[in-house]
Design a protein around this motif. Sequence first.
Motif, PDB file in Angstrom:
ATOM      1  N   PHE A 104      -7.994  -5.801 107.439  1.00 39.63           N
ATOM      2  CA  PHE A 104      -6.701  -6.443 107.662  1.00 39.63           C
ATOM      3  C   PHE A 104      -5.637  -5.389 107.973  1.00 39.63           C
ATOM      4  O   PHE A 104      -4.848  -5.550 108.913  1.00 39.63           O
ATOM      5  N   ILE A 105      -5.621  -4.315 107.214  1.00 41.53           N
ATOM      6  CA  ILE A 105      -4.658  -3.222 107.433  1.00 41.53           C
ATOM      7  C   ILE A 105      -4.835  -2.637 108.830  1.00 41.53           C
ATOM      8  O   ILE A 105      -3.854  -2.396 109.537  1.00 41.53           O
ATOM      9  N   MET A 106      -6.070  -2.434 109.238  1.00 41.24           N
ATOM     10  CA  MET A 106      -6.341  -1.875 110.560  1.00 41.24           C
ATOM     11  C   MET A 106      -5.985  -2.868 111.674  1.00 41.24           C
ATOM     12  O   MET A 106      -5.407  -2.485 112.685  1.00 41.24           O
ATOM     13  N   LYS A 107      -6.336  -4.136 111.479  1.00 40.36           N
ATOM     14  CA  LYS A 107      -6.076  -5.164 112.491  1.00 40.36           C
ATOM     15  C   LYS A 107      -4.594  -5.227 112.837  1.00 40.36           C
ATOM     16  O   LYS A 107      -4.220  -5.316 114.001  1.00 40.36           O
ATOM     17  N   TRP A 108      -3.727  -5.185 111.814  1.00 41.41           N
ATOM     18  CA  TRP A 108      -2.292  -5.328 112.024  1.00 41.41           C
ATOM     19  C   TRP A 108      -1.572  -3.986 112.093  1.00 41.41           C
ATOM     20  O   TRP A 108      -0.355  -3.955 112.211  1.00 41.41           O
ATOM     21  N   PHE A 133      -1.193 -14.901 107.098  1.00 38.96           N
ATOM     22  CA  PHE A 133      -0.362 -14.102 107.995  1.00 38.96           C
ATOM     23  C   PHE A 133      -0.890 -14.229 109.416  1.00 38.96           C
ATOM     24  O   PHE A 133      -2.023 -13.865 109.704  1.00 38.96           O
ATOM     25  N   ALA A 134      -0.059 -14.773 110.299  1.00 37.70           N
ATOM     26  CA  ALA A 134      -0.474 -14.977 111.683  1.00 37.70           C
ATOM     27  C   ALA A 134       0.745 -14.982 112.596  1.00 37.70           C
ATOM     28  O   ALA A 134       1.166 -16.035 113.080  1.00 37.70           O
ATOM     29  N   PRO A 135       1.327 -13.808 112.857  1.00 35.17           N
ATOM     30  CA  PRO A 135       2.486 -13.780 113.748  1.00 35.17           C
ATOM     31  C   PRO A 135       2.077 -14.150 115.164  1.00 35.17           C
ATOM     32  O   PRO A 135       0.966 -13.836 115.593  1.00 35.17           O
ATOM     33  N   ARG A 136       2.972 -14.812 115.865  1.00 32.55           N
ATOM     34  CA  ARG A 136       2.651 -15.239 117.236  1.00 32.55           C
ATOM     35  C   ARG A 136       2.695 -14.083 118.218  1.00 32.55           C
ATOM     36  O   ARG A 136       1.878 -14.003 119.108  1.00 32.55           O
ATOM     37  N   ASP A 137       3.709 -13.223 118.071  1.00 30.63           N
ATOM     38  CA  ASP A 137       3.856 -12.109 119.015  1.00 30.63           C
ATOM     39  C   ASP A 137       3.152 -10.890 118.439  1.00 30.63           C
ATOM     40  O   ASP A 137       3.704 -10.174 117.618  1.00 30.63           O
ATOM     41  N   THR A 138       1.929 -10.667 118.882  1.00 29.73           N
ATOM     42  CA  THR A 138       1.154  -9.535 118.374  1.00 29.73           C
ATOM     43  C   THR A 138       1.254  -8.322 119.290  1.00 29.73           C
ATOM     44  O   THR A 138       0.608  -7.309 119.047  1.00 29.73           O
ATOM     45  N   SER A 139       2.071  -8.424 120.322  1.00 37.01           N
ATOM     46  CA  SER A 139       2.233  -7.291 121.228  1.00 37.01           C
ATOM     47  C   SER A 139       3.221  -6.267 120.673  1.00 37.01           C
ATOM     48  O   SER A 139       3.311  -5.166 121.178  1.00 37.01           O
ATOM     49  N   ARG A 140       3.965  -6.639 119.644  1.00 34.91           N
ATOM     50  CA  ARG A 140       4.951  -5.752 119.030  1.00 34.91           C
ATOM     51  C   ARG A 140       4.506  -5.375 117.622  1.00 34.91           C
ATOM     52  O   ARG A 140       3.619  -5.982 117.048  1.00 34.91           O
ATOM     53  N   ASP A 141       5.190  -4.394 117.071  1.00 33.94           N
ATOM     54  CA  ASP A 141       4.952  -3.971 115.695  1.00 33.94           C
ATOM     55  C   ASP A 141       5.254  -5.145 114.762  1.00 33.94           C
ATOM     56  O   ASP A 141       6.339  -5.715 114.811  1.00 33.94           O
ATOM     57  N   VAL A 142       4.305  -5.515 113.918  1.00 34.69           N
ATOM     58  CA  VAL A 142       4.479  -6.667 113.039  1.00 34.69           C
ATOM     59  C   VAL A 142       4.867  -6.279 111.610  1.00 34.69           C
ATOM     60  O   VAL A 142       4.958  -7.149 110.750  1.00 34.69           O
ATOM     61  N   SER A 199       8.728 -18.540 115.686  1.00 36.24           N
ATOM     62  CA  SER A 199       9.249 -19.346 116.779  1.00 36.24           C
ATOM     63  C   SER A 199       9.377 -18.556 118.071  1.00 36.24           C
ATOM     64  O   SER A 199       9.695 -17.378 118.080  1.00 36.24           O
ATOM     65  N   ASP A 200       9.150 -19.249 119.171  1.00 36.86           N
ATOM     66  CA  ASP A 200       9.284 -18.627 120.486  1.00 36.86           C
ATOM     67  C   ASP A 200      10.725 -18.199 120.723  1.00 36.86           C
ATOM     68  O   ASP A 200      10.982 -17.157 121.322  1.00 36.86           O
ATOM     69  N   GLU A 201      11.673 -19.020 120.256  1.00 35.52           N
ATOM     70  CA  GLU A 201      13.089 -18.693 120.432  1.00 35.52           C
ATOM     71  C   GLU A 201      13.440 -17.389 119.711  1.00 35.52           C
ATOM     72  O   GLU A 201      14.150 -16.544 120.255  1.00 35.52           O
ATOM     73  N   LEU A 202      12.912 -17.222 118.510  1.00 29.77           N
ATOM     74  CA  LEU A 202      13.172 -16.006 117.737  1.00 29.77           C
ATOM     75  C   LEU A 202      12.598 -14.789 118.454  1.00 29.77           C
ATOM     76  O   LEU A 202      13.277 -13.770 118.610  1.00 29.77           O
ATOM     77  N   HIS A 203      11.377 -14.894 118.919  1.00 27.45           N
ATOM     78  CA  HIS A 203      10.748 -13.765 119.619  1.00 27.45           C
ATOM     79  C   HIS A 203      11.463 -13.452 120.935  1.00 27.45           C
ATOM     80  O   HIS A 203      11.611 -12.289 121.300  1.00 27.45           O
ATOM     81  N   ALA A 204      11.903 -14.491 121.624  1.00 25.75           N
ATOM     82  CA  ALA A 204      12.643 -14.268 122.874  1.00 25.75           C
ATOM     83  C   ALA A 204      13.962 -13.545 122.590  1.00 25.75           C
ATOM     84  O   ALA A 204      14.359 -12.646 123.334  1.00 25.75           O
ATOM     85  N   PHE A 205      14.618 -13.924 121.497  1.00 24.10           N
ATOM     86  CA  PHE A 205      15.876 -13.278 121.120  1.00 24.10           C
ATOM     87  C   PHE A 205      15.645 -11.807 120.788  1.00 24.10           C
ATOM     88  O   PHE A 205      16.379 -10.933 121.249  1.00 24.10           O
ATOM     89  N   ILE A 206      14.611 -11.527 119.998  1.00 26.02           N
ATOM     90  CA  ILE A 206      14.277 -10.142 119.630  1.00 26.02           C
ATOM     91  C   ILE A 206      13.986  -9.327 120.886  1.00 26.02           C
ATOM     92  O   ILE A 206      14.445  -8.196 121.028  1.00 26.02           O
ATOM     93  N   GLU A 207      13.256  -9.915 121.808  1.00 24.68           N
ATOM     94  CA  GLU A 207      12.919  -9.212 123.050  1.00 24.68           C
ATOM     95  C   GLU A 207      14.140  -9.035 123.950  1.00 24.68           C
ATOM     96  O   GLU A 207      14.344  -7.972 124.535  1.00 24.68           O
TER      97      GLU A 207
END
Length: 173
Positions: free
Chosen positions: A27-31, A56-65, A91-99
């Motif tokens: 789990f530590i390595m995966k994330w 634990f399952a964040p939607r945006d895994t392309s960024r540091d979680v 939420s998609d809105e939250l990730h879009a805002f962060i991006e």
Amino acid sequence: MDHRYAKEEDGEEDAEDEVDEQAVQDFIMKWNLQPDSQNLLLGLEPAMQIKVMHQFAPRDTSRDVNAIFVKFASGVANGTPQQHQQGDLGSDELHAFIEQWALGPEAQQILVGLTPQSRARVIKEFSPRDTSRDVNAIFIKFAQGIALGTPRVSKGLGKGCIQAPVQVQAFPA
């Protein structure tokens, strides 16, 4: 006796208290969890570790979680209901805002730590004048002000700003 492998009276291992050390490492390595996140996970009670690893399952895994993980695991440890499936952390809105604003880990942690009402207000009202520079410091101040209920005062009447009250003194004629 190691509480992670506590035996019940009938001799069977208690599944609630059993933590597979290899699963934790996987789990530590995966994330790609950083030391602070790892320490948080390893410091949880075994049942909480299992719950965190399963949920634990964040939607945006392309960024540091890591910031999202810390918030999530802390919430599980404190018994805070996790609402990420209903438009909160994932939420998609939250990730879009962060991006959109290229928010760094500290700014992201502050954002996800806000109440849902404050978070919605921050997402709706954050609009810095100078977008050519890094906005993280401005965002952090803005979000903290919203969280504390501090009214914003601005010389110009930009989006979301309130005008400072003006006191008028009457002079005797």
